[in-house]
Scaffold this motif. Structure first.
Motif, mmCIF file in Angstrom:
data_model
loop_
_atom_site.group_PDB
_atom_site.id
_atom_site.type_symbol
_atom_site.label_atom_id
_atom_site.label_comp_id
_atom_site.label_asym_id
_atom_site.label_seq_id
_atom_site.Cartn_x
_atom_site.Cartn_y
_atom_site.Cartn_z
ATOM 1 N N TYR A 1 0.338 6.873 -9.255
ATOM 2 C CA TYR A 1 1.145 5.716 -9.612
ATOM 3 C C TYR A 1 1.413 5.738 -11.111
ATOM 4 C CZ TYR A 1 -3.056 3.324 -11.423
ATOM 5 O OH TYR A 1 -4.167 2.979 -12.142
ATOM 6 N N GLU B 1 0.826 -1.199 0.000
ATOM 7 C CA GLU B 1 0.000 0.000 0.000
ATOM 8 C C GLU B 1 0.866 1.258 0.000
ATOM 9 O OE1 GLU B 1 -2.789 0.078 3.183
ATOM 10 O OE2 GLU B 1 -3.573 -1.942 2.782
ATOM 11 N N TRP B 2 0.292 2.344 -0.514
ATOM 12 C CA TRP B 2 0.929 3.656 -0.370
ATOM 13 C C TRP B 2 0.860 4.081 1.086
ATOM 14 C CZ3 TRP B 2 0.361 8.774 1.008
ATOM 15 C CH2 TRP B 2 1.210 9.709 0.403
ATOM 16 N N VAL C 1 6.911 -1.399 -5.937
ATOM 17 C CA VAL C 1 7.772 -0.342 -5.400
ATOM 18 C C VAL C 1 9.172 -0.510 -5.978
ATOM 19 C CG1 VAL C 1 8.781 0.686 -3.333
ATOM 20 C CG2 VAL C 1 6.465 -0.261 -3.257
ATOM 21 N N GLU D 1 1.399 12.538 -3.505
ATOM 22 C CA GLU D 1 0.022 12.358 -3.041
ATOM 23 C C GLU D 1 -0.930 13.214 -3.876
ATOM 24 O OE1 GLU D 1 -2.001 12.206 1.340
ATOM 25 O OE2 GLU D 1 -1.033 14.092 0.772
ATOM 26 N N ALA E 1 4.881 1.778 1.041
ATOM 27 C CA ALA E 1 5.868 1.925 -0.030
ATOM 28 C C ALA E 1 7.040 2.813 0.373
ATOM 29 C CB ALA E 1 5.183 2.479 -1.276
ATOM 30 N N TRP F 1 4.063 2.656 -7.474
ATOM 31 C CA TRP F 1 3.740 3.845 -6.695
ATOM 32 C C TRP F 1 4.773 4.948 -6.915
ATOM 33 C CZ3 TRP F 1 -0.822 4.728 -5.201
ATOM 34 C CH2 TRP F 1 -1.627 3.787 -4.552
ATOM 35 N N LYS G 1 -5.002 4.747 -2.078
ATOM 36 C CA LYS G 1 -3.793 4.551 -1.285
ATOM 37 C C LYS G 1 -3.714 3.165 -0.646
ATOM 38 C CE LYS G 1 -3.206 9.359 0.281
ATOM 39 N NZ LYS G 1 -3.194 10.193 1.511
ATOM 40 N N THR H 1 9.106 11.311 0.671
ATOM 41 C CA THR H 1 9.270 10.084 1.455
ATOM 42 C C THR H 1 9.377 10.405 2.940
ATOM 43 O OG1 THR H 1 10.341 8.956 -0.401
ATOM 44 C CG2 THR H 1 10.744 8.056 1.796
ATOM 45 N N SER I 1 5.746 8.815 -4.928
ATOM 46 C CA SER I 1 5.583 9.392 -3.590
ATOM 47 C C SER I 1 4.698 10.631 -3.615
ATOM 48 C CB SER I 1 6.958 9.757 -3.017
ATOM 49 O OG SER I 1 7.614 10.696 -3.858
ATOM 50 N N ALA J 1 -3.218 8.540 -4.357
ATOM 51 C CA ALA J 1 -1.834 8.923 -4.638
ATOM 52 C C ALA J 1 -1.538 8.530 -6.078
ATOM 53 C CB ALA J 1 -0.870 8.234 -3.681
#
Length: 366
Positions: free
Chosen positions: A163, A61-62, A182, A155, A97, A151, A176, A84, A153, A161
């Motif tokens: 991808y 998951e994000w 990843v 949002e 992720a 994914w 998310k 991140t 980073s 988010a």
């Protein structure tokens, strides 16, 4: 679900296997594959890990579904590093992720992060070369067509988010709490520089601050450590004319010249050889060390020790004449074939059993 398709025209990608000056797109450099060079400073860029990080390839998951993460909205190349940090600070979980990337020590580096939107786009554009270089360096290719969602980073809101479908070069917004692949990235100094270690040779210090600007220059000037080492611990019998073996090993450039001591007394004649390691055959008891050593370039270090013991116990060291006498006195009490059946056949392997318990295998040719 919103989807954004980006069309790129008239782009020329040039890849190289550059070991000598500055890393470019397609090089394996500082733990990953270069996929982006900063257009404002071509000494800086980013590299992509050679493997996915999600467990068993099923994605992760994000994270923080239903919560807005303050600050994790950077989209330009390089913004993934701060994204991140923001995700990890705002979403207390190691099974997301961003945490997978931040906790990675892939290829010996610990500053990986989840790429932002633009970085993931450039990864997708250079996917084929990244796949080839990753596989060539022990990694793996990106997930295939229909399974290539990764994914970023970046949002979108508290529920979505961004991808990237790396196969279709397509950015989308996704829930998310959905599982997606990843692939971590890290920032890298693209100036190829080299330092010299006398033991391991030339290496990239990974900071662009090495002494040598090209690998060839480093290799021409990085001379191996000049050193010698002696080893061995052998015992021989005084009456059997069998040599003990002392081993000399070297680093440096042949030929190697050395002298050695026995019980602290230097033997007069130096030995010059290109054989490495070199074996000295001797029957002289004593404690052996290296006295001096040099290779084709200069003087080196000496280390190690060896010993030779001569056993004079007649029980441990029966003389050859006694051994032969014992052989002459023993008697054959049975001859069998290899299956244990008594026989007197010739021209076939036979076992001769003696009264002293010994067995010989013979073939008598007639």
């Amino acid at each position: 679900m919103m989807k954004k398709i980006i069309f790129i025209t008239s782009i020329l990608f040039i890849y190289s296997n550059n070991l000598y000056s500055q890393a470019v797109v397609g090089d394996f450099h500082q733990g990953g594959v270069v996929f982006w060079v900063d257009p404002n400073d071509n000494t800086q860029g980013m590299v992509c890990d050679i493997n996915d990080l999600d467990t068993f390839g099923i994605g992760v998951e994000w994270g923080c579904y239903g919560s807005f993460i303050n600050g994790a909205d950077g989209a330009i190349a390089g913004s993934g590093e701060q994204n991140t940090i923001d995700i990890i600070n705002g979403c207390n979980s190691n099974n997301i992720a961003a945490a997978f990337c931040s906790n990675s020590n892939a290829q010996g580096y610990n500053d990986w992060f989840l790429p932002g939107e633009e970085a993931m786009f450039w990864i997708s554009m250079n996917r084929s070369v990244i796949d080839n270089v990753a596989i060539a360096n022990g990694g793996s290719a990106f997930a295939g067509l229909g399974q290539g969602d990764y994914w970023t980073s970046t949002e979108h809101n508290e529920f979505y988010a961004k991808y990237q479908d790396v196969q279709m070069v397509m950015i989308s917004n996704g829930f998310k709490n959905a599982n997606r692949h990843v692939r971590a990235v890290r920032k890298a100094n693209l100036i190829a520089s080299w330092d010299c270690d006398p033991v391991i040779g030339c290496f990239d210090p990974s900071n662009g601050q090495g002494v040598f600007t090209t690998l060839i220059d480093c290799q021409n000037n990085c001379l191996p450590q000049v050193a010698s080492f002696i080893s061995g611990n052998d015992t021989i019998c005084y009456n059997q004319n069998i040599d003990a073996e002392i081993m000399f090993s070297f680093t440096g450039q042949a030929p190697f010249t050395f002298t050695y001591n026995i019980n602290g007394i230097t033997q007069l004649l130096p030995i010059t050889t290109s054989i490495n390691p070199y074996t000295l055959f001797t029957q002289q008891a004593g404690f052996y060390t290296i006295n001096s050593f040099n290779d084709a370039i200069g003087t080196g270090t000496v280390a190690g020790e060896a010993s030779v013991t001569v056993n004079t116990d007649p029980v441990d060291c029966p003389s050859l004449s006694i051994f032969m006498e014992n052989t002459r006195n023993k008697k054959i009490f049975k001859v069998t074939d290899l299956l244990g059946r008594e026989t007197n056949k010739t021209n076939t392997p036979l076992l001769y059993l003696y009264d002293d318990g010994t067995v010989e295998k013979r073939i008598v040719i007639e």
